[in-house]
Design a protein around this motif. Structure first.
Motif, PDB file in Angstrom:
ATOM      1  N   VAL A  20       0.790  -1.242  -0.021  1.00 38.40           N
ATOM      2  CA  VAL A  20      -0.021   0.073   0.081  1.00 38.40           C
ATOM      3  C   VAL A  20       0.856   1.071  -0.073  1.00 38.40           C
ATOM      4  CG1 VAL A  20      -1.932  -1.091   1.143  1.00 38.40           C
ATOM      5  CG2 VAL A  20      -0.260   0.053   2.405  1.00 38.40           C
ATOM      6  N   ALA A  21       2.015   1.152  -0.514  1.00 39.65           N
ATOM      7  CA  ALA A  21       2.933   2.469  -0.490  1.00 39.65           C
ATOM      8  C   ALA A  21       2.232   3.559  -1.161  1.00 39.65           C
ATOM      9  CB  ALA A  21       4.221   1.956  -0.984  1.00 39.65           C
ATOM     10  N   GLY A  22       1.567   3.467  -2.294  1.00 33.45           N
ATOM     11  CA  GLY A  22       0.864   4.495  -2.994  1.00 33.45           C
ATOM     12  C   GLY A  22       0.010   5.012  -2.366  1.00 33.45           C
ATOM     13  N   GLN A  23      -0.669   4.476  -1.305  1.00 29.98           N
ATOM     14  CA  GLN A  23      -1.578   5.232  -0.676  1.00 29.98           C
ATOM     15  C   GLN A  23      -1.176   5.975   0.737  1.00 29.98           C
ATOM     16  OE1 GLN A  23      -4.008   1.181  -0.568  1.00 29.98           O
ATOM     17  NE2 GLN A  23      -5.563   2.843  -0.200  1.00 29.98           N
ATOM     18  N   ILE A  24       0.234   5.883   1.316  1.00 32.95           N
ATOM     19  CA  ILE A  24       0.377   6.408   2.335  1.00 32.95           C
ATOM     20  C   ILE A  24       0.566   7.829   2.155  1.00 32.95           C
ATOM     21  CG2 ILE A  24       2.515   6.476   4.116  1.00 32.95           C
ATOM     22  CD1 ILE A  24       3.267   3.545   3.182  1.00 32.95           C
ATOM     23  N   ILE A  25       0.132   8.442   3.462  1.00 30.58           N
ATOM     24  CA  ILE A  25       0.196  10.129   3.272  1.00 30.58           C
ATOM     25  C   ILE A  25       0.973  10.421   4.518  1.00 30.58           C
ATOM     26  CG2 ILE A  25      -2.011  10.030   4.719  1.00 30.58           C
ATOM     27  CD1 ILE A  25      -2.295  12.924   3.460  1.00 30.58           C
ATOM     28  N   THR A  26       1.897  11.616   4.358  1.00 32.08           N
ATOM     29  CA  THR A  26       2.724  11.954   5.358  1.00 32.08           C
ATOM     30  C   THR A  26       2.217  13.370   5.891  1.00 32.08           C
ATOM     31  OG1 THR A  26       4.727  10.768   4.696  1.00 32.08           O
ATOM     32  CG2 THR A  26       4.922  12.723   6.091  1.00 32.08           C
ATOM     33  N   ALA A  27       2.068  13.503   7.220  1.00 29.99           N
ATOM     34  CA  ALA A  27       1.718  14.622   7.824  1.00 29.99           C
ATOM     35  C   ALA A  27       3.006  15.392   8.407  1.00 29.99           C
ATOM     36  CB  ALA A  27       0.407  14.451   8.853  1.00 29.99           C
ATOM     37  N   MET A  28       3.324  16.483   7.886  1.00 31.34           N
ATOM     38  CA  MET A  28       4.649  17.112   8.321  1.00 31.34           C
ATOM     39  C   MET A  28       4.382  18.418   9.108  1.00 31.34           C
ATOM     40  SD  MET A  28       7.681  18.398   5.999  1.00 31.34           S
ATOM     41  CE  MET A  28       9.100  19.293   6.461  1.00 31.34           C
ATOM     42  N   ILE A  29       4.683  18.293  10.410  1.00 27.62           N
ATOM     43  CA  ILE A  29       4.621  19.518  11.270  1.00 27.62           C
ATOM     44  C   ILE A  29       5.785  20.358  11.536  1.00 27.62           C
ATOM     45  CG2 ILE A  29       3.791  20.101  13.588  1.00 27.62           C
ATOM     46  CD1 ILE A  29       2.887  16.995  13.983  1.00 27.62           C
ATOM     47  N   SER A  30       5.362  21.600  11.019  1.00 18.04           N
ATOM     48  CA  SER A  30       6.540  22.402  11.293  1.00 18.04           C
ATOM     49  C   SER A  30       6.651  22.900  12.711  1.00 18.04           C
ATOM     50  CB  SER A  30       6.343  23.723  10.412  1.00 18.04           C
ATOM     51  OG  SER A  30       6.274  23.302   9.183  1.00 18.04           O
ATOM     52  N   LEU A  31       8.077  22.587  13.247  1.00 17.74           N
ATOM     53  CA  LEU A  31       8.284  23.060  14.633  1.00 17.74           C
ATOM     54  C   LEU A  31       8.691  24.543  14.674  1.00 17.74           C
ATOM     55  CD1 LEU A  31       8.006  19.715  14.981  1.00 17.74           C
ATOM     56  CD2 LEU A  31       9.816  20.007  16.634  1.00 17.74           C
ATOM     57  N   ASP A  32       9.369  24.913  13.363  1.00 14.27           N
ATOM     58  CA  ASP A  32       9.811  26.272  13.367  1.00 14.27           C
ATOM     59  C   ASP A  32       9.185  26.956  12.117  1.00 14.27           C
ATOM     60  OD1 ASP A  32      11.763  26.088  15.630  1.00 14.27           O
ATOM     61  OD2 ASP A  32      12.538  24.474  14.113  1.00 14.27           O
ATOM     62  N   ASP A  33       9.121  28.340  11.943  1.00 11.51           N
ATOM     63  CA  ASP A  33       9.037  28.738  10.791  1.00 11.51           C
ATOM     64  C   ASP A  33       9.895  28.103   9.641  1.00 11.51           C
ATOM     65  OD1 ASP A  33       7.265  30.199  12.192  1.00 11.51           O
ATOM     66  OD2 ASP A  33       8.148  32.341  12.092  1.00 11.51           O
ATOM     67  N   ALA A  34       9.360  28.215   8.564  1.00 13.90           N
ATOM     68  CA  ALA A  34      10.326  27.588   7.397  1.00 13.90           C
ATOM     69  C   ALA A  34      10.335  28.322   6.347  1.00 13.90           C
ATOM     70  CB  ALA A  34       9.907  26.206   7.290  1.00 13.90           C
ATOM     71  N   ASN A  35      11.187  28.543   5.708  1.00 15.89           N
ATOM     72  CA  ASN A  35      11.298  29.418   4.369  1.00 15.89           C
ATOM     73  C   ASN A  35      12.347  29.007   3.568  1.00 15.89           C
ATOM     74  OD1 ASN A  35      13.388  30.993   5.508  1.00 15.89           O
ATOM     75  ND2 ASN A  35      12.113  32.628   6.072  1.00 15.89           N
ATOM     76  N   ALA A  36      12.601  29.758   2.500  1.00 13.08           N
ATOM     77  CA  ALA A  36      13.608  28.818   1.436  1.00 13.08           C
ATOM     78  C   ALA A  36      14.977  29.302   2.279  1.00 13.08           C
ATOM     79  CB  ALA A  36      13.584  29.950   0.170  1.00 13.08           C
ATOM     80  N   GLU A  37      15.165  30.415   3.250  1.00 12.01           N
ATOM     81  CA  GLU A  37      16.383  30.674   3.763  1.00 12.01           C
ATOM     82  C   GLU A  37      16.813  29.601   4.744  1.00 12.01           C
ATOM     83  OE1 GLU A  37      18.647  34.151   6.162  1.00 12.01           O
ATOM     84  OE2 GLU A  37      16.628  34.405   6.239  1.00 12.01           O
ATOM     85  N   ASN A  38      16.105  28.896   5.456  1.00 12.71           N
ATOM     86  CA  ASN A  38      16.267  27.877   6.292  1.00 12.71           C
ATOM     87  C   ASN A  38      15.987  26.419   5.869  1.00 12.71           C
ATOM     88  OD1 ASN A  38      13.685  27.805   6.974  1.00 12.71           O
ATOM     89  ND2 ASN A  38      13.868  28.024   9.201  1.00 12.71           N
ATOM     90  N   GLY A  39      15.847  26.134   4.604  1.00 11.97           N
ATOM     91  CA  GLY A  39      15.526  25.055   3.986  1.00 11.97           C
ATOM     92  C   GLY A  39      14.231  24.176   4.066  1.00 11.97           C
ATOM     93  N   CYS A  40      13.408  25.143   3.877  1.00  8.59           N
ATOM     94  CA  CYS A  40      11.858  24.665   3.781  1.00  8.59           C
ATOM     95  C   CYS A  40      11.647  23.336   2.800  1.00  8.59           C
ATOM     96  CB  CYS A  40      10.763  25.740   3.694  1.00  8.59           C
ATOM     97  SG  CYS A  40      10.860  26.379   1.953  1.00  8.59           S
ATOM     98  N   LEU A  41      10.680  22.740   3.032  1.00 10.13           N
ATOM     99  CA  LEU A  41      10.128  21.623   1.836  1.00 10.13           C
ATOM    100  C   LEU A  41       9.816  22.253   0.723  1.00 10.13           C
ATOM    101  CD1 LEU A  41       9.529  18.549   1.694  1.00 10.13           C
ATOM    102  CD2 LEU A  41       7.049  19.380   1.743  1.00 10.13           C
ATOM    103  N   GLN A  42      10.553  21.756  -0.508  1.00  2.14           N
ATOM    104  CA  GLN A  42      10.107  22.136  -1.825  1.00  2.14           C
ATOM    105  C   GLN A  42       9.613  20.802  -2.550  1.00  2.14           C
ATOM    106  OE1 GLN A  42      13.734  23.348  -3.851  1.00  2.14           O
ATOM    107  NE2 GLN A  42      13.861  25.105  -2.421  1.00  2.14           N
ATOM    108  N   ALA A  43       8.505  20.979  -3.178  1.00  2.00           N
ATOM    109  CA  ALA A  43       7.663  19.912  -3.925  1.00  2.00           C
ATOM    110  C   ALA A  43       7.188  20.378  -5.300  1.00  2.00           C
ATOM    111  CB  ALA A  43       6.321  19.529  -3.065  1.00  2.00           C
ATOM    112  N   ALA A  44       6.855  19.338  -6.017  1.00  5.22           N
ATOM    113  CA  ALA A  44       6.589  19.883  -7.478  1.00  5.22           C
ATOM    114  C   ALA A  44       4.953  19.196  -7.704  1.00  5.22           C
ATOM    115  CB  ALA A  44       7.488  18.643  -8.388  1.00  5.22           C
TER     116      ALA A  44
END
Length: 246
Positions: free
Chosen positions: A149-173
């Motif tokens: 069921v790998a294709g069905q798995i969802i991830t919930a990513m909780i930001s513990l800190d403010d995240a932006n491009a400067e400190n390496g936030c998540l990038q997605a397509a």
């Protein structure tokens, strides 16, 4: 509980882009407690660290068999923890967080089931100035070997800190999840798991900037990465992955 489920608009966006962001899911007071649990776990693992580390792909690991955990260390700063997986079994506070309906209820809509259960969880840490990158990848290739069921798995990513491009936030397509498994590259220990950047249009990546307490929900086929932390602020995140119950 019904109010925590994905709205029709959110579900449509999730199906189109492969991810959605919910803002302000956890309060500042809650985030202080969650960050405290995370830092306490890191300190415990630092006390127990061993000198036996091994490289796999772009990462440096330590396997603590007695704790049933993989610790990821910064390759260029092996005194710094970069990640811990799994982690909830080592911390009652982090285990309880993974059972929070604010994560479970929307996950049901993404997974497409009325009940979901834990698959894995991890703590990612990018310290100020020294936090490294997470290379371009999908989660699916790592997981398809161990679950149908790998294709069905969802991830919930909780930001513990403010995240932006400067400190390496998540990038997605956006939309990359609709293209199936991407072309991988062969690196030591991770054959075909990390993506071949030359075979992917990197201009498709979009930074997902968040505030502490926001949650990004994304599927296992979404192409994503994060760049090093060049700022004066940490960028920490907890990721809980859910699968169909049973």
């Amino acid at each position: 509980m019904s109010s925590l489920r994905m709205s029709p608009e959110e579900l449509a966006q999730y199906r189109q882009d492969g991810f959605i962001v919910r803002r302000g899911v956890f309060s500042p007071a809650e985030m202080e407690v969650i960050a405290g649990h995370s830092e306490a776990l890191i300190q415990d693992l630092l006390k127990l660290r061993r000198e036996e580390k091994f490289e796999m792909g772009s990462y440096l690991f330590e396997r603590q068999w007695d704790l049933e955990v993989n610790v990821k260390w910064e390759p260029d700063a092996p005194d710094l923890v970069q990640g811990v997986e799994p982690c909830a079994h080592l911390s009652p506070g982090l285990k309880a967080l993974g059972e929070d309906p604010r994560l479970l209820e929307p996950a049901k809509d993404a997974v497409g089931k009325d009940a979901v259960g834990p698959f894995t969880e991890k703590l990612n840490v990018k310290r100020a100035h020294r936090g490294g990158s997470y290379v371009l990848h999908q989660d699916f290739p790592y997981w398809e070997r161990i679950t149908p069921v790998a294709g069905q798995i969802i991830t919930a990513m909780i930001s513990l800190d403010d995240a932006n491009a400067e400190n390496g936030c998540l990038q997605a397509a956006p939309g990359s999840h609709r293209e199936g498994k991407q072309k991988g590259r062969d690196v030591e220990g991770f054959v075909g798991l990390e993506m071949d950047e030359a075979a992917f249009d990197m201009d498709r990546l979009r930074p997902i900037e968040t505030r502490a307490g926001d949650v990004i929900f994304f599927g296992s086929l979404v192409v994503h990465r994060s760049l090093p932390n060049r700022s004066e602020r940490d960028r920490r995140a907890l990721l809980y992955s859910f699968q169909p119950a049973g």
